[in-house]
Motif scaffolding. Structure first.
Motif, PDB file in Angstrom:
ATOM      1  N   ILE A   1      11.392   0.664 -19.894  1.00 45.62           N
ATOM      2  CA  ILE A   1      12.031  -0.367 -20.717  1.00 45.62           C
ATOM      3  C   ILE A   1      13.489   0.011 -20.956  1.00 45.62           C
ATOM      4  O   ILE A   1      14.398  -0.785 -20.774  1.00 45.62           O
ATOM      5  N   LYS A   2      13.702   1.250 -21.385  1.00 44.69           N
ATOM      6  CA  LYS A   2      15.045   1.791 -21.546  1.00 44.69           C
ATOM      7  C   LYS A   2      15.039   3.220 -21.033  1.00 44.69           C
ATOM      8  O   LYS A   2      14.114   3.980 -21.297  1.00 44.69           O
ATOM      9  N   THR A   3      16.065   3.580 -20.295  1.00 46.01           N
ATOM     10  CA  THR A   3      16.177   4.948 -19.801  1.00 46.01           C
ATOM     11  C   THR A   3      16.910   5.798 -20.834  1.00 46.01           C
ATOM     12  O   THR A   3      17.296   5.332 -21.906  1.00 46.01           O
TER      13      THR A   3
ATOM     14  N   GLY B   1      28.914   5.189 -20.578  1.00 48.33           N
ATOM     15  CA  GLY B   1      28.185   5.050 -19.329  1.00 48.33           C
ATOM     16  C   GLY B   1      29.091   4.713 -18.162  1.00 48.33           C
ATOM     17  O   GLY B   1      28.926   5.228 -17.047  1.00 48.33           O
ATOM     18  N   GLU B   2      30.082   3.851 -18.400  1.00 43.18           N
ATOM     19  CA  GLU B   2      31.038   3.511 -17.350  1.00 43.18           C
ATOM     20  C   GLU B   2      31.905   4.709 -16.976  1.00 43.18           C
ATOM     21  O   GLU B   2      32.215   4.934 -15.809  1.00 43.18           O
TER      22      GLU B   2
ATOM     23  N   TRP C   1      27.202   6.561 -14.951  1.00 43.16           N
ATOM     24  CA  TRP C   1      25.774   6.873 -15.097  1.00 43.16           C
ATOM     25  C   TRP C   1      25.284   6.081 -16.295  1.00 43.16           C
ATOM     26  O   TRP C   1      25.247   6.586 -17.408  1.00 43.16           O
ATOM     27  N   SER C   2      24.903   4.838 -16.078  1.00 43.12           N
ATOM     28  CA  SER C   2      24.751   3.912 -17.197  1.00 43.12           C
ATOM     29  C   SER C   2      23.494   3.058 -17.071  1.00 43.12           C
ATOM     30  O   SER C   2      23.124   2.614 -15.976  1.00 43.12           O
ATOM     31  N   GLN C   3      22.851   2.831 -18.199  1.00 46.57           N
ATOM     32  CA  GLN C   3      21.743   1.881 -18.274  1.00 46.57           C
ATOM     33  C   GLN C   3      22.220   0.478 -17.912  1.00 46.57           C
ATOM     34  O   GLN C   3      21.480  -0.312 -17.309  1.00 46.57           O
ATOM     35  N   ASP C   4      23.465   0.165 -18.252  1.00 46.71           N
ATOM     36  CA  ASP C   4      24.009  -1.152 -17.942  1.00 46.71           C
ATOM     37  C   ASP C   4      24.015  -1.416 -16.439  1.00 46.71           C
ATOM     38  O   ASP C   4      23.777  -2.545 -15.994  1.00 46.71           O
ATOM     39  N   HIS C   5      24.296  -0.392 -15.641  1.00 43.67           N
ATOM     40  CA  HIS C   5      24.297  -0.559 -14.182  1.00 43.67           C
ATOM     41  C   HIS C   5      22.910  -0.943 -13.686  1.00 43.67           C
ATOM     42  O   HIS C   5      22.762  -1.809 -12.820  1.00 43.67           O
TER      43      HIS C   5
END
Length: 540
Positions: free
Chosen positions: A340-342, A350-351, A355-359
């Protein structure tokens, strides 16, 4: 490990020697169960070392990241503290042991790399080597997860390879039962029908995760190649020298022995299987093998892809390959299971570190929009039957199954960190029974009572049931009702955001409390506020 006769070798990203491997029940004089206790990894290693088995461990340690990881997930326990405890226990039992903390330290006067194992570890029953990160990127790590047993004896050797670390909190049980609350419910309240954390697994105050992972066992000559990689890791740990490490090219010697007892055969052991071992090692073997292998298995798919990954398609390049493959093959269907979420950051941080959950969220939506009717992307949750709050199942698997013919798994995530900067070990297995069994067992676990036997042969049926359950759960979540299964939708964004709003940490404070070990089914800001109001009213 208890069957080891020669050696036990462990490569680890994270390691907990206190990890409970199995639980044993003791009986009283009347033959009835009385007490029970856990047998830890430390117990097994010490017992085998006392019987003459050589134990070698290499574990990664990053000064900052390891500290953060312990604070968030593992509590106050560190690898140094656990190793110190192991050394004291060995000393009290007369077992020779040594720990080499080689985080950035180079041992001098080692001209012959082939002499390292004998010169520095000879006569040592248990040797632990703590190493720093690979050369290059600050956030990179030695990410392999390998347990190698009796590699000197190919006819009896066995290796465990995949995404699973023997570390605290990573207890994967197919039922994914929610642990009992750390703060018991008040007298008179209905008790949860699910298991007590003390009975199902060691109760760890800082860890409340439901964990899902995958490991494969490999037997036979392939273990020799894994032992070769382990020996090179030992050489590099002591010398910090790429030329020295590369110059060691000998496959370890083979023993012929009669120590081993015949193994009990199992229907799940497949013979004559074709395996291809893959590795990347920043600063020593800088290759793109893992990235190219992922591209190859994706583009070779003709009918379907079943994917379980911690960071699915975090790499933009791999996302592009996936979209192009979908466009070229109008018959291709994809089922993706993801957390669900890393644990990755979001937003500017993250940007900045790429290394981002958004990616992950962006790329999964891109893949879904490329072929909406042929792509299913789902997370997994368990629901507390009393509070109706959700506990996400953290998918740590790294698996791709292609047409039930090929299976790619190991330690590598689908991100640039794994593909290009860390050290990783993965394996491609080309065997239809193995690939189909892996996919079927996982789908059976995720769907529970909704699984049907036809799904082992009919992939489309599996996808349809996942979508049906996730759609129903989307509606139920809006009414705070009881879910009909584990799958929830990760795409489109509206459905995903709905899941996030209903997840067990509805705000940052409850998430922090959860990671500090407080069960948010009992302690949440909303609950505390209601209790406070009720108490105030009672005083009036």
């Amino acid at each position: 490990m208890m069957g080891a006769q020669h050696s036990i070798k462990i490569l680890a990203w994270e390691l907990s020697l206190s990890f409970g491997l199995t639980k044993v029940t003791h009986v009283n004089s009347h033959g009835k169960p009385s007490t029970s206790s856990w047998i830890s990894l430390e117990d097994v290693l010490v017992e085998k070392a006392a019987s003459g088995v050589k134990v070698r461990i290499i574990v990664w340690r990053h000064a900052l990241l390891s500290w953060l990881n312990r604070w968030i997930y593992l509590g106050s326990v560190s690898i140094e503290a656990e190793v110190d405890k192991l050394m004291r226990r060995c000393k009290s039992m007369g077992i020779s042991s040594n720990v080499f903390n080689l985080n950035g330290v180079q041992v001098e006067n080692l001209e012959d790399p082939g002499s390292i194992d004998w010169d520095l570890l000879s006569g040592v029953d248990i040797g632990v080597i703590i190493v720093g990160s690979p050369t290059g990127l600050y956030l990179a790590s030695h990410h392999e997860k390998l347990v190698l047993i009796d590699s000197e004896c190919p006819s009896h050797s066995i290796a465990f390879l995949g995404g699973y670390d023997i570390a605290r909190g990573r207890y994967d049980q197919p039922a994914h039962q929610i642990p009992a609350p750390m703060i018991p419910r008040r007298h008179g309240e209905n008790k949860s029908p699910w298991y007590s954390g003390r009975e199902g697994q060691p109760l760890i105050p800082m860890v409340r995760f439901l964990w899902h992972d995958l490991q494969v066992s490999i037997r036979g000559p392939a273990c020799q190649n894994l032992s070769y990689h382990f020996d090179q890791r030992v050489i590099h740990a002591f010398t910090q020298s790429t030329p020295h490490t590369r110059s060691y090219t000998l496959i370890p010697a083979v023993l012929q022995c009669d120590k081993h007892q015949p193994r009990v055969t199992s229907d799940r052991v497949h013979s004559n299987v074709e395996v291809k071992l893959l590795r990347i090692w920043k600063g020593v073997y800088d290759t793109n093998y893992l990235f190219h292998e992922h591209c190859h298995v994706i583009t070779s798919a003709k009918k379907f892809l079943y994917i379980e990954h911690q960071y699915p398609f975090h790499s933009y390049a791999l996302c592009h390959v996936m979209c192009q493959t979908l466009r070229k093959n109008p018959n291709l269907r994809i089922l993706i299971i993801t957390p669900i979420k890393t644990d990755l950051p979001t937003g500017v941080l993250g940007e900045w570190v790429d290394w981002s959950q958004d990616h992950i969220t962006q790329h999964l939506n891109t893949i879904k929009n490329t072929a909406p009717d042929r792509v299913g992307i789902y997370g997994l949750v368990r629901q507390d039957e009393i509070s109706r709050k959700l506990k996400p199942i953290y998918v740590h698997t790294k698996l791709v199954v292609v047409d039930d013919e090929v299976m790619l798994t190991g330690s590598a995530n689908m991100d640039n960190m794994s593909f290009f900067y860390s050290s990783e070990l993965s394996v491609t297995i080309r065997n239809s029974p193995v690939a189909r069994e892996a996919r079927t067992r996982l789908i059976r676990e995720h769907l529970g009572s909704h699984f049907q036997l036809e799904m082992s042969q009919n992939f489309e049926m599996s996808m349809d049931v996942f979508e049906e359950l996730a759609t129903k759960n989307h509606v139920i979540l809006g009414k705070d009702g009881k879910l009909v299964g584990r799958p929830v939708s990760m795409v489109p964004r509206e459905r995903y955001e709905n899941v996030l709003k209903k997840i067990y940490y509805p705000n940052r404070i409850t998430k922090m409390l959860y990671k500090l070990g407080m069960d948010t089914d009992v302690i949440s800001m909303n609950d505390l506020w209601k209790k406070f109001q009720k108490k105030q009213r009672s005083r009036l």
